[in-house]
Design a protein around this motif. Sequence first.
Motif, PDB file in Angstrom:
ATOM      1  N   THR A 105      38.468  19.951  35.042  1.00  0.00           N
ATOM      2  CA  THR A 105      37.776  18.789  35.598  1.00  0.00           C
ATOM      3  C   THR A 105      38.695  18.089  36.585  1.00  0.00           C
ATOM      4  O   THR A 105      39.788  17.653  36.216  1.00  0.00           O
ATOM      5  CB  THR A 105      37.391  17.800  34.490  1.00  0.00           C
ATOM      6  N   ARG A 153      24.403  11.598  37.958  1.00  0.00           N
ATOM      7  CA  ARG A 153      24.927  12.679  37.129  1.00  0.00           C
ATOM      8  C   ARG A 153      25.170  12.180  35.708  1.00  0.00           C
ATOM      9  O   ARG A 153      25.630  11.075  35.500  1.00  0.00           O
ATOM     10  CB  ARG A 153      26.231  13.226  37.710  1.00  0.00           C
ATOM     11  N   ASP A 154      24.805  13.029  34.751  1.00  0.00           N
ATOM     12  CA  ASP A 154      25.163  12.812  33.350  1.00  0.00           C
ATOM     13  C   ASP A 154      26.150  13.878  32.895  1.00  0.00           C
ATOM     14  O   ASP A 154      26.885  13.677  31.930  1.00  0.00           O
ATOM     15  CB  ASP A 154      23.921  12.890  32.448  1.00  0.00           C
ATOM     16  N   ARG A 155      26.146  15.002  33.605  1.00  0.00           N
ATOM     17  CA  ARG A 155      26.939  16.153  33.174  1.00  0.00           C
ATOM     18  C   ARG A 155      27.487  16.865  34.396  1.00  0.00           C
ATOM     19  O   ARG A 155      26.828  16.946  35.434  1.00  0.00           O
ATOM     20  CB  ARG A 155      26.050  17.107  32.360  1.00  0.00           C
ATOM     21  N   VAL A 215      29.723  20.489  35.564  1.00  0.00           N
ATOM     22  CA  VAL A 215      30.323  21.781  35.236  1.00  0.00           C
ATOM     23  C   VAL A 215      31.141  22.220  36.438  1.00  0.00           C
ATOM     24  O   VAL A 215      30.638  22.226  37.570  1.00  0.00           O
ATOM     25  CB  VAL A 215      29.249  22.838  34.906  1.00  0.00           C
ATOM     26  N   SER A 267      24.307  17.363  37.069  1.00  0.00           N
ATOM     27  CA  SER A 267      22.934  17.348  36.576  1.00  0.00           C
ATOM     28  C   SER A 267      22.678  16.084  35.762  1.00  0.00           C
ATOM     29  O   SER A 267      23.610  15.397  35.326  1.00  0.00           O
ATOM     30  CB  SER A 267      22.645  18.585  35.721  1.00  0.00           C
ATOM     31  N   THR A 268      21.396  15.800  35.567  1.00  0.00           N
ATOM     32  CA  THR A 268      20.958  14.702  34.705  1.00  0.00           C
ATOM     33  C   THR A 268      19.995  15.256  33.673  1.00  0.00           C
ATOM     34  O   THR A 268      19.359  16.286  33.883  1.00  0.00           O
ATOM     35  CB  THR A 268      20.250  13.595  35.507  1.00  0.00           C
ATOM     36  N   SER A 309      18.608  16.723  29.885  1.00  0.00           N
ATOM     37  CA  SER A 309      18.948  17.911  29.118  1.00  0.00           C
ATOM     38  C   SER A 309      17.673  18.656  28.748  1.00  0.00           C
ATOM     39  O   SER A 309      16.569  18.100  28.823  1.00  0.00           O
ATOM     40  CB  SER A 309      19.729  17.539  27.849  1.00  0.00           C
ATOM     41  N   ARG A 318      16.177  18.600  32.150  1.00  0.00           N
ATOM     42  CA  ARG A 318      17.418  18.710  32.915  1.00  0.00           C
ATOM     43  C   ARG A 318      17.108  18.953  34.391  1.00  0.00           C
ATOM     44  O   ARG A 318      16.273  19.778  34.738  1.00  0.00           O
ATOM     45  CB  ARG A 318      18.277  19.858  32.370  1.00  0.00           C
TER      46      ARG A 318
END
Length: 314
Positions: free
Chosen positions: A119, A134-136, A138, A160-161, A163, A167
């Motif tokens: 990260t 964004r929530d996530r 990668v 991404s936001t 799930s 998602r």
Amino acid sequence: MSTVDEAALMPKEGSLDALHGAVAEYNAARPKVARDMYVTVTLLLGVYLLFSVLVLYLVATQIEEDWTFVTLAALIVGGTFVWKFAVAPAKRFQQTLRDRMLPLVFGFVDEVQYVHGATPRFIAGMPGKEFVQRDRAVHGDMIAGVHEGLAFTLSETELSTGSGKSRQTTFKGVIFHFLREEEFPGLLIAARKPNAVHRFMRDLFGGSRLALVTSGNVEVDVSHEFRTDRAEAATPIVQGTLAKALDYLASVWRDDVVRLALTGRECYLLVPTRKDFFELPPVDTPIDFDRYIRPMIRDLVTLLATAQLVRKIG
């Protein structure tokens, strides 16, 4: 962008010679790795196929017929794990190549560092909401270094936001982070214009707290909107070099519209791509320098050329 000489940013002959040597060494070792992979895949999948046929026969003849479909589904899932196990050595071989080769690919960059899956530090401070929700996150390959005084980090990232079925990917591509010479006293974002639905939802819930400014460049203003909390400081930047830099990137990066944010001395450049930025061919394919390596270099040089321009605007 005529003030930036891309040819001058390209790697020098010494770096290219070292890279050609690394490619030749990889291509020499590659056939054995590919043969070993084929043998392993053939043996493991062959044994697993015979095992699966036997299991299905026993289930169909010795147990209730309703279990046949469940067993078949379980065997298919198991087959994917067998496949991944069989090709894992070849994958590790390729990642070892990337670990060794990518610093050489960008050998013209000082203090170059390469990691995979880490990260980047800048991600926590990157503006959200109106810039990129964004929530996530990668992360894939990441390159960091210094080029002619420009300290930068480049990361392959997917944001991404939500799930599950809700998602939504908000960004997939390369994030290029660097520090500018001048500090911007607030936040300035250049982002793709929202469609009618997104604009309606934004306005419904109070609109944007940032003022809208225009660049005066029709082609850029059609695809982007510039918003800021310091309009008096942002206007000369937007109507100057920033619009030219975005227009230049749009002409060479056609996958999607580039986004950019300035806050303090930090600059975040988001470049969407449909392909792996550091893509290498499968292990059974020899690496051709002009087809696989030179485009990587040119992509980074394009971003460096843009960054060198953007970092100097006041």
